[in-house]
Design a protein around this motif. Structure first.
Motif: not given
Length: 113
Positions: A81-86, A90-92, A96-99
């Protein structure tokens, strides 16, 4: 005998919580618990039951083993569950960094400012 000796050695490494309350409380009622204790004190007539009396000392081992397996499964699920949340975080962060980053592509597009 070897397993029992190892269990005694491991007893020294237990956490305080495990020493005070090593297992979950028994789910048997008072009457059921008394009946079980009475049956354990009687001498069994069947050979298989007599052989099982030799392994009563292993009961604590199996309780500890089962508890450890349950904790291992719970930790594996929590890790997944923590890996999925991580991965989601990371995707968010990547979005954000691309934006906020300035690239040639962003400079070529019309800017409202």
């Amino acid at each position: 005998e070897h397993i029992l000796r190892l269990a005694e050695m491991c007893r020294k490494l237990e956490a305080e919580e495990e020493k005070v309350l090593p297992f979950y409380p028994c789910s048997l009622g008072e009457q059921e618990q008394r009946d079980a204790e009475q049956l354990l004190q009687e001498t069994p007539a069947e050979p298989l039951a007599q052989a099982l009396r030799d392994y009563v000392a292993m009961e604590r081992f199996w309780q500890r083993f089962n508890k450890a397996k349950l904790e291992e499964l719970a930790l594996a699920r929590e890790k997944a569950a923590l890996s999925l949340r991580n991965g989601r975080l990371r995707q968010l962060l990547r979005q954000y960094l691309q934006g906020i980053s300035v690239s040639d592509e962003v400079l070529r597009e019309p800017n409202a400012l």
